[in-house]
Design a protein around this motif. Structure first.
Motif, PDB file in Angstrom:
ATOM      1  N   PRO A  19      43.471  38.338  54.893  1.00  0.00           N
ATOM      2  CA  PRO A  19      44.437  37.297  55.228  1.00  0.00           C
ATOM      3  C   PRO A  19      43.831  36.246  56.157  1.00  0.00           C
ATOM      4  CG  PRO A  19      45.478  39.452  55.329  1.00  0.00           C
ATOM      5  CD  PRO A  19      44.003  39.690  55.140  1.00  0.00           C
ATOM      6  N   ALA A  63      56.430  35.874  54.577  1.00  0.00           N
ATOM      7  CA  ALA A  63      55.250  36.639  54.155  1.00  0.00           C
ATOM      8  C   ALA A  63      55.636  38.094  53.898  1.00  0.00           C
ATOM      9  CB  ALA A  63      54.160  36.562  55.216  1.00  0.00           C
ATOM     10  N   HIS A  90      55.020  32.870  50.321  1.00  0.00           N
ATOM     11  CA  HIS A  90      53.747  32.904  51.038  1.00  0.00           C
ATOM     12  C   HIS A  90      52.514  33.090  50.170  1.00  0.00           C
ATOM     13  CE1 HIS A  90      50.803  33.738  54.188  1.00  0.00           C
ATOM     14  NE2 HIS A  90      50.557  34.910  53.653  1.00  0.00           N
ATOM     15  N   THR A  91      52.552  33.960  49.173  1.00  0.00           N
ATOM     16  CA  THR A  91      51.345  34.340  48.440  1.00  0.00           C
ATOM     17  C   THR A  91      50.846  33.251  47.499  1.00  0.00           C
ATOM     18  OG1 THR A  91      52.546  35.294  46.559  1.00  0.00           O
ATOM     19  CG2 THR A  91      52.138  36.744  48.448  1.00  0.00           C
ATOM     20  N   HIS A  97      53.039  36.510  58.769  1.00  0.00           N
ATOM     21  CA  HIS A  97      51.609  36.219  58.681  1.00  0.00           C
ATOM     22  C   HIS A  97      51.050  35.798  60.034  1.00  0.00           C
ATOM     23  CE1 HIS A  97      47.831  35.239  56.799  1.00  0.00           C
ATOM     24  NE2 HIS A  97      47.892  33.995  57.228  1.00  0.00           N
ATOM     25  N   TYR A 129      39.612  33.769  51.666  1.00  0.00           N
ATOM     26  CA  TYR A 129      40.771  34.581  51.294  1.00  0.00           C
ATOM     27  C   TYR A 129      40.371  35.887  50.623  1.00  0.00           C
ATOM     28  CZ  TYR A 129      43.681  30.552  52.404  1.00  0.00           C
ATOM     29  OH  TYR A 129      44.312  29.524  53.060  1.00  0.00           O
ATOM     30  N   ALA A 166      52.242  40.382  43.935  1.00  0.00           N
ATOM     31  CA  ALA A 166      52.122  39.113  44.645  1.00  0.00           C
ATOM     32  C   ALA A 166      52.886  37.984  43.968  1.00  0.00           C
ATOM     33  CB  ALA A 166      50.654  38.723  44.778  1.00  0.00           C
ATOM     34  N   ALA A 183      46.201  37.671  47.861  1.00  0.00           N
ATOM     35  CA  ALA A 183      47.611  37.540  48.213  1.00  0.00           C
ATOM     36  C   ALA A 183      47.809  36.986  49.616  1.00  0.00           C
ATOM     37  CB  ALA A 183      48.314  38.896  48.099  1.00  0.00           C
ATOM     38  N   ASN A 184      46.749  36.933  50.416  1.00  0.00           N
ATOM     39  CA  ASN A 184      46.801  36.446  51.799  1.00  0.00           C
ATOM     40  C   ASN A 184      47.761  37.255  52.657  1.00  0.00           C
ATOM     41  OD1 ASN A 184      45.836  34.784  53.818  1.00  0.00           O
ATOM     42  ND2 ASN A 184      47.367  33.192  53.474  1.00  0.00           N
ATOM     43  N   CYS A 185      47.952  38.511  52.297  1.00  0.00           N
ATOM     44  CA  CYS A 185      48.698  39.471  53.112  1.00  0.00           C
ATOM     45  C   CYS A 185      48.372  40.847  52.539  1.00  0.00           C
ATOM     46  CB  CYS A 185      50.195  39.184  53.109  1.00  0.00           C
ATOM     47  SG  CYS A 185      51.005  39.336  51.508  1.00  0.00           S
TER      48      CYS A 185
END
Length: 309
Positions: free
Chosen positions: A136, A216, A237-238, A187, A132, A263, A254-256
């Motif tokens: 993402p 996301a 999502h985060t 995502h 991560y 986030a 934050a995976n985005c």
């Protein structure tokens, strides 16, 4: 190295190891069960409107035996929300719907809006958590499909909620007329802004409140929602980063592509000359393959919408 310096080095190494073990014990055994409600006031209603209580839940990642989580989610009905917004990733196990039924049945009869996260369609898979920090996460083509249709039947037919996956809805909550729109999981690039735009255009212009809902919070989606006139935007999502440095205003990941200081929690998202309040929920759960929370308690949000100042 002298014996004295060796002892110092070993002592330091032992201290670091003990700290790591303590953090892991806290995150795995304690904090992931410290469910909390984050509260915000948002001034977006027309003058003279009554307050509207919106419960924002997200990322339950439910497994059937997570009874403590199920009971806590069900207890949120005692907050007497006027509207529930669910930003996806309800399921976290092939039998996760069993737990979701236990958790959400308490909200039957309360108006609701929801979108999917990818884990509402496919089961989670093991991942390297260090990945991560690179960017993402990618998806696993061999992931086990989940019974999304059964989930939708429960949310729509049993609870009476409106699905907003690349679609819109118009509803009335008390005296407030609401236009709402949303996208499927950005995502996984399932969001379809071009097909959503004409649907938004067909909504009645005379409304009290316009809401945007996404799983996301990718920038392209948030920008579009501001352009569509969202008075408030909801996202999940985060997981708020899931593991944070205590007291830091920024998530580690934050995976985005949202800024790390947005986030989790309530902020403002601007695009062009307009802006909208944005609430990103840190979520209630976690993947069954990453059962930890550290510096980031599992949460739901209660937003009280009030008349504009």
């Amino acid at each position: 190295m002298t014996s004295s310096s060796t002892r110092v080095a070993l002592t330091a190494l032992a201290a670091v190891g003990a700290t790591g073990v303590g953090a892991a014990v806290w995150g795995i055994g304690i904090e992931r069960y410290l469910f909390t409600v984050r509260r915000h006031d948002v001034y977006v209603l027309p003058a003279g409107s009554r307050p509207l209580r919106v419960l924002h839940i997200s990322d339950a990642h439910m497994a059937p035996r997570q009874h403590r989580k199920q009971e806590w989610i069900a207890s949120l009905a005692q907050l007497s929300p006027d509207l529930v917004i669910n930003t996806g990733d309800n399921l976290g196990h092939p039998r996760g719907l069993e737990g979701i039924r236990e958790a959400l049945s308490a909200f039957r009869g309360i108006p609701g809006l929801y979108v999917h996260g990818s884990n509402d369609l496919v089961a989670p898979s093991p991942r390297n958590p260090l990945r991560y920090f690179i960017g993402p996460s990618s998806h696993t083509p061999q992931a086990e499909p989940l019974d999304t249709r059964a989930l939708d039947r429960f949310l729509q037919d049993d609870l009476g909620w409106h699905g907003l996956n690349n679609s819109t809805a118009a509803l009335r909550v008390g005296d407030v007329k609401i236009n709402a729109f949303g996208v499927d999981d950005a995502h996984r690039q399932w969001d379809d802004i071009p097909s959503l735009a004409p649907q938004v255009g067909k909504l009645k212009k005379r409304t009290d409140l316009t809401l945007g809902v996404t799983h996301a919070p990718y920038r392209r989606v948030l920008d579009a929602f501001v352009d569509f006139g969202a008075d408030t935007i909801f996202a999940g999502h985060t997981h708020g980063g899931q593991v944070r440095i205590p007291g830091s205003p920024k998530a580690l990941v934050a995976n985005c592509d949202i800024p790390l200081d947005q986030a989790r929690g309530l902020s403002s998202w601007a695009h062009g000359e307009a802006s909208s309040p944005l609430n990103v929920s840190a979520g209630i759960g976690h993947s069954i393959y990453a059962p930890i929370r550290f510096g980031c308690r599992p949460e739901a949000s209660l937003l009280t919408l009030l008349p504009r100042r």
